[in-house]
Design a protein around this motif. Structure first.
Motif, short mmCIF file in Angstrom:
data_model
loop_
_atom_site.label_atom_id
_atom_site.label_comp_id
_atom_site.label_asym_id
_atom_site.label_seq_id
_atom_site.Cartn_x
_atom_site.Cartn_y
_atom_site.Cartn_z
N LYS A 41 -0.78 4.66 -9.78
CA LYS A 41 -1.18 3.77 -8.55
C LYS A 41 -1.03 2.47 -8.70
N ILE B 72 -6.12 -1.67 -10.67
CA ILE B 72 -5.12 -1.63 -9.33
C ILE B 72 -4.94 -2.85 -8.77
N SER C 8 -2.61 6.05 -2.58
CA SER C 8 -1.50 6.21 -3.85
C SER C 8 -0.17 6.29 -3.35
N GLU D 140 -2.85 8.51 -14.19
CA GLU D 140 -2.60 8.62 -12.62
C GLU D 140 -3.04 7.03 -12.01
N THR D 141 -4.20 6.43 -12.61
CA THR D 141 -4.51 5.41 -12.18
C THR D 141 -3.40 4.11 -12.54
#
Length: 328
Positions: A185, A149, A29, A181-182
C-alpha cells in the motif's frame, strides 16, 4: 523549538517537482490490477490532493518552522546516499533562491519529547541544515503505519527515485517488521512486483550498494545481471571490484558499469591435454599417451610397431578385468 508560519492563501498549488511532498496518509489501497498508466495517473492525482492539503495547512496556520537539528529521519531509509548527487546540489540552490516551497511532514518522535521524526522531507531537512534555515513542516500525530504509508506515498509520486532505491526502501520496511500488505500500500504496487523488488534488494550486498549509489538510469534487468555475477563471485573478487581505482570521480551510473565489468565472468581456458611419448629400449617411439580432464587417449605408431594397435585393442577387455580384480 518551532514557530507557526502565517502565509497568504493561494489558489495555485505548489510545484509538483522533486520538492513536492506526496499526499497525507489515507485513501484506499491500490488495485491489484493497477497498470503503469493507472499508476502515473494515480501519482498525478496524489500530487493534486497533496497540493490541496498543503494549501489548507498553510491557510489554517498548521505549517511551522522547526530547527532541522531536532528533526530525525525516519528509521526506514528510502534514499541511497550518493556523494556525487548533482541534483541535490541544484535542489539546495533552488531553495536558497526561492525558499522551501513545500513543507515536510513530521510527527512528534515517540519517546523523545521535543524531537520530531520525518515522514517525508529528508532532503528538505538536509538543505535547511546546509543553508542554516528552519525546516518548514506540518506536524501530525502519525502512527507507525501512517508514517510508513506517508513516506511510501512520496516515493510513488517522486520521479527521481531510482529502481534500486525503491527496492532498498521495500527491504528496509521488511527488516523493520512492516507487514507486506502495508508495504504494498505504501509503495502503490502489487505483491508480485514487491517480491521482485525484494529479490533484487536481497541479492545486492550493502557494501556494493554503498559503492554504486542510487544509479538513477540503471533498471531491473541490469541489477539482476549484477546480482547473478555476485552469486558466482568470491568475496575477494567483490572486495576488489568495489575498491577499484576506476570508480574515483565517476557518477553513480558509471560506478555501476565499473563494478559490473569487474565482476564479469572470464571463462577459464581449457587445459591442454598432457602428452607423453612412449619409447622402447632402443629409443624408438611406438605410442603417444594424452591425458585430459575427461579421459586418456593412446595413439600407436603403426610404422614403428606394425600390428601392435590391433593387438592392444583386442586385449582391452582383459586389461579392464585385470584392473578391476586388482581393486578387489
Amino acid at each position: 523549538m518551532s514557530r507557526r508560519v502565517a502565509e497568504p492563501a493561494t489558489d495555485s498549488p505548489p510545484s509538483t517537482g522533486s520538492t513536492t511532498s506526496p499526499p497525507l496518509p489515507g485513501g484506499n489501497s491500490p488495485s491489484p490490477r493497477r497498470t503503469g498508466a493507472a499508476r502515473s495517473f494515480g501519482a498525478a492525482w496524489q500530487a493534486q490532493e497533496q497540493a490541496r492539503a498543503v494549501a489548507d495547512a498553510e491557510r489554517d496556520g498548521s505549517v511551522v518552522e522547526l530547527d532541522p537539528e531536532i528533526c530525525d529521519p525516519s528509521a526506514i531509509a528510502d534514499r541511497v546516499p550518493d556523494t556525487t548527487d548533482a541534483a541535490f546540489d541544484a535542489f539546495v540552490e533552488q531553495i536558497r533562491e526561492e525558499g522551501q516551497r513545500s513543507p515536510a511532514l513530521v510527527r512528534p518522535k515517540p519517546g523523545e519529547p521535543g524531537r520530531y521524526e520525518i515522514a517525508y522531507g529528508r532532503r528538505r531537512r538536509r538543505a535547511a541544515q546546509i543553508l542554516g534555515r528552519p525546516l518548514r513542516a506540518i506536524v501530525r500525530p502519525l502512527s507507525d503505519t501512517e508514517l510508513v504509508i506517508a513516506q511510501g506515498s512520496e516515493n510513488l509520486a517522486r520521479a527521481d527515485l531510482s529502481y534500486i532505491e525503491r527496492a532498498h526502501f521495500a527491504r528496509n520496511m521488511v527488516q523493520a517488521g512492516v507487514a507486506r500488505e502495508t508495504i504494498a500500500k505504501a509503495m502503490g504496487t502489487q505483491a508480485t512486483h514487491l517480491s521482485s523488488l525484494l529479490t533484487v534488494a536481497d541479492a545486492i550486498p550493502a557494501p556494493v550498494l554503498a559503492t554504486i549509489g542510487p544509479a538513477p538510469k540503471i533498471g531491473r534487468p541490469n541489477w539482476l545481471t549484477l546480482a547473478d555475477r555476485i552469486k558466482t563471485a568470491s568475496p575477494e573478487q567483490i572486495d576488489t571490484a568495489i575498491a577499484s581505482p576506476d570508480l574515483a570521480g565517476k557518477a553513480s551510473d558509471e560506478r555501476f558499469a565499473v563494478v559490473l565489468a569487474a565482476l564479469t565472468v572470464v571463462p577459464k581456458p581449457k587445459a591442454k591435454p598432457r602428452a607423453e611419448t612412449l619409447k622402447d629400449p632402443k629409443g624408438r617411439k611406438y605410442a603417444r599417451v594424452e591425458r585430459s580432464a575427461t579421459g586418456l587417449r593412446v595413439t600407436v605408431e603403426e610404422a614403428a610397431e606394425p600390428g601392435f594397435g590391433d593387438y592392444l585393442a583386442q586385449r582391452i577387455p582383459e586389461i579392464l578385468a585385470a584392473y578391476r580384480a586388482s581393486k578387489g
